[in-house]
Design a protein around this motif. Structure first.
Motif, PDB file in Angstrom:
ATOM      1  N   GLY A 111       0.818  -1.208   0.000  1.00 15.57           N
ATOM      2  CA  GLY A 111       0.000   0.000   0.000  1.00 15.57           C
ATOM      3  C   GLY A 111       0.848   1.253   0.000  1.00 15.57           C
ATOM      4  N   GLN A 112       1.936   1.242   0.794  1.00 14.87           N
ATOM      5  CA  GLN A 112       2.849   2.387   0.830  1.00 14.87           C
ATOM      6  C   GLN A 112       3.537   2.582  -0.512  1.00 14.87           C
ATOM      7  OE1 GLN A 112       5.254   1.296   4.205  1.00 14.87           O
ATOM      8  NE2 GLN A 112       3.928   2.392   5.635  1.00 14.87           N
ATOM      9  N   ALA A 113       3.743   1.482  -1.233  1.00  9.33           N
ATOM     10  CA  ALA A 113       4.376   1.555  -2.557  1.00  9.33           C
ATOM     11  C   ALA A 113       3.337   1.832  -3.648  1.00  9.33           C
ATOM     12  CB  ALA A 113       5.122   0.254  -2.852  1.00  9.33           C
ATOM     13  N   LYS A 114       2.084   2.049  -3.241  1.00  8.77           N
ATOM     14  CA  LYS A 114       0.988   2.375  -4.168  1.00  8.77           C
ATOM     15  C   LYS A 114       0.677   1.230  -5.137  1.00  8.77           C
ATOM     16  CE  LYS A 114       0.985   7.114  -3.256  1.00  8.77           C
ATOM     17  NZ  LYS A 114       1.052   7.035  -1.833  1.00  8.77           N
ATOM     18  N   VAL A 115       0.818  -0.010  -4.644  1.00  6.31           N
ATOM     19  CA  VAL A 115       0.456  -1.189  -5.433  1.00  6.31           C
ATOM     20  C   VAL A 115      -0.993  -1.521  -5.121  1.00  6.31           C
ATOM     21  CG1 VAL A 115       0.943  -3.616  -5.895  1.00  6.31           C
ATOM     22  CG2 VAL A 115       2.826  -2.054  -5.389  1.00  6.31           C
ATOM     23  N   GLU A 116      -1.798  -1.669  -6.138  1.00  7.12           N
ATOM     24  CA  GLU A 116      -3.227  -1.941  -5.955  1.00  7.12           C
ATOM     25  C   GLU A 116      -3.487  -3.440  -5.886  1.00  7.12           C
ATOM     26  OE1 GLU A 116      -6.001   0.437  -7.488  1.00  7.12           O
ATOM     27  OE2 GLU A 116      -4.723   2.202  -7.410  1.00  7.12           O
ATOM     28  N   GLY A 117      -4.609  -3.795  -5.296  1.00  5.88           N
ATOM     29  CA  GLY A 117      -5.033  -5.185  -5.246  1.00  5.88           C
ATOM     30  C   GLY A 117      -4.715  -5.847  -3.922  1.00  5.88           C
ATOM     31  N   ASP A 118      -5.580  -6.769  -3.537  1.00  5.60           N
ATOM     32  CA  ASP A 118      -5.401  -7.506  -2.292  1.00  5.60           C
ATOM     33  C   ASP A 118      -4.514  -8.718  -2.515  1.00  5.60           C
ATOM     34  OD1 ASP A 118      -7.082  -5.764  -0.937  1.00  5.60           O
ATOM     35  OD2 ASP A 118      -8.867  -6.964  -1.366  1.00  5.60           O
ATOM     36  N   HIS A 171       6.725  -9.924  -8.937  1.00  3.82           N
ATOM     37  CA  HIS A 171       5.375 -10.437  -8.699  1.00  3.82           C
ATOM     38  C   HIS A 171       4.575  -9.540  -7.745  1.00  3.82           C
ATOM     39  CE1 HIS A 171       2.014 -13.049  -8.083  1.00  3.82           C
ATOM     40  NE2 HIS A 171       2.322 -13.231  -6.823  1.00  3.82           N
ATOM     41  N   LEU A 172       5.221  -9.069  -6.665  1.00  6.17           N
ATOM     42  CA  LEU A 172       4.505  -8.235  -5.694  1.00  6.17           C
ATOM     43  C   LEU A 172       4.282  -6.817  -6.193  1.00  6.17           C
ATOM     44  CD1 LEU A 172       5.985  -9.392  -2.267  1.00  6.17           C
ATOM     45  CD2 LEU A 172       3.761  -9.949  -3.271  1.00  6.17           C
ATOM     46  N   GLY A 173       5.050  -6.405  -7.212  1.00  2.08           N
ATOM     47  CA  GLY A 173       4.786  -5.122  -7.846  1.00  2.08           C
ATOM     48  C   GLY A 173       5.534  -3.929  -7.302  1.00  2.08           C
TER      49      GLY A 173
END
Length: 188
Positions: A76-83, A131-133
């Motif tokens: 979330g801190q890295a602004k990656v979307e999705g659960d 993979h984690l984005g």
């Protein structure tokens, strides 16, 4: 202690956030029903690079669900979307109740249908970040110590989501958490 999810993947081609093309089976997804466990791991699971993944000592990879909140926060801190969902850390077994600081080389995880032996900590690679984005995923795993652990197959059989397991202590001489820290320090 409980097995929350059994996860497998086939090798696939994907494009990382930096545009790099990768072959990997890191995108594990939950399997329903009983899954066969052989000496080299779970039926239906593959490894793209057998020089660093798989084999007898790294047949199965377990990861504690307790760490998923940490990964959700840093993504979330890295602004990656999705659960995140079970298998997103590349693990075959999403477990609860056993963290790295309580797992030692030689400990046995006894499931109703098979037995697995703790063999070594996972060492993160660039495919985890892809993979984690976000590019700092490897660094975050190294700093947090949230590495999970590999398992060798002691007794072949089957696994299923929801099963309890018990920890049968081995020699208790080399802990996963300490070994992971030593390996990360050596790499740095």
């Amino acid at each position: 202690m409980r097995l929350l999810s059994v996860n497998t993947a086939r090798i696939e081609h994907f494009v990382a956030t930096n545009g790099e093309r990768l072959d990997s089976a890191i995108r594990k997804r939950a399997r329903a029903g009983r899954v066969n466990v052989g000496p080299l791991g779970l039926d239906g699971d593959e490894q793209a690079d057998p020089s660093v993944h798989g084999g007898l000592s790294k047949a199965v990879y377990a990861y504690p669900q307790e760490h998923y909140a940490f990964w959700a926060t840093v993504r979330g801190q890295a602004k990656v979307e999705g659960d995140l969902q079970p298998g997103d850390l590349g693990e075959n077994l999403t477990i609860t109740g056993l963290l790295e600081n309580r797992a030692f080389i030689g400990d046995v995880l006894r499931f109703p249908g098979c037995e697995l032996v703790v063999s070594e900590p996972r060492q993160p690679c660039f495919k985890l970040a892809a993979h984690l984005g976000f590019k700092h995923a490897v660094k975050m795993m190294a700093q947090s110590g949230y590495c999970g652990f590999y398992l060798a197959v002691k007794r072949e059989g089957t696994l299923a989501t929801g099963e309890p397991f018990e920890l049968i202590p081995g020699p208790r001489e080399v802990g996963i958490a300490e070994l992971f820290k030593a390996k990360m320090k050596k790499q740095a």
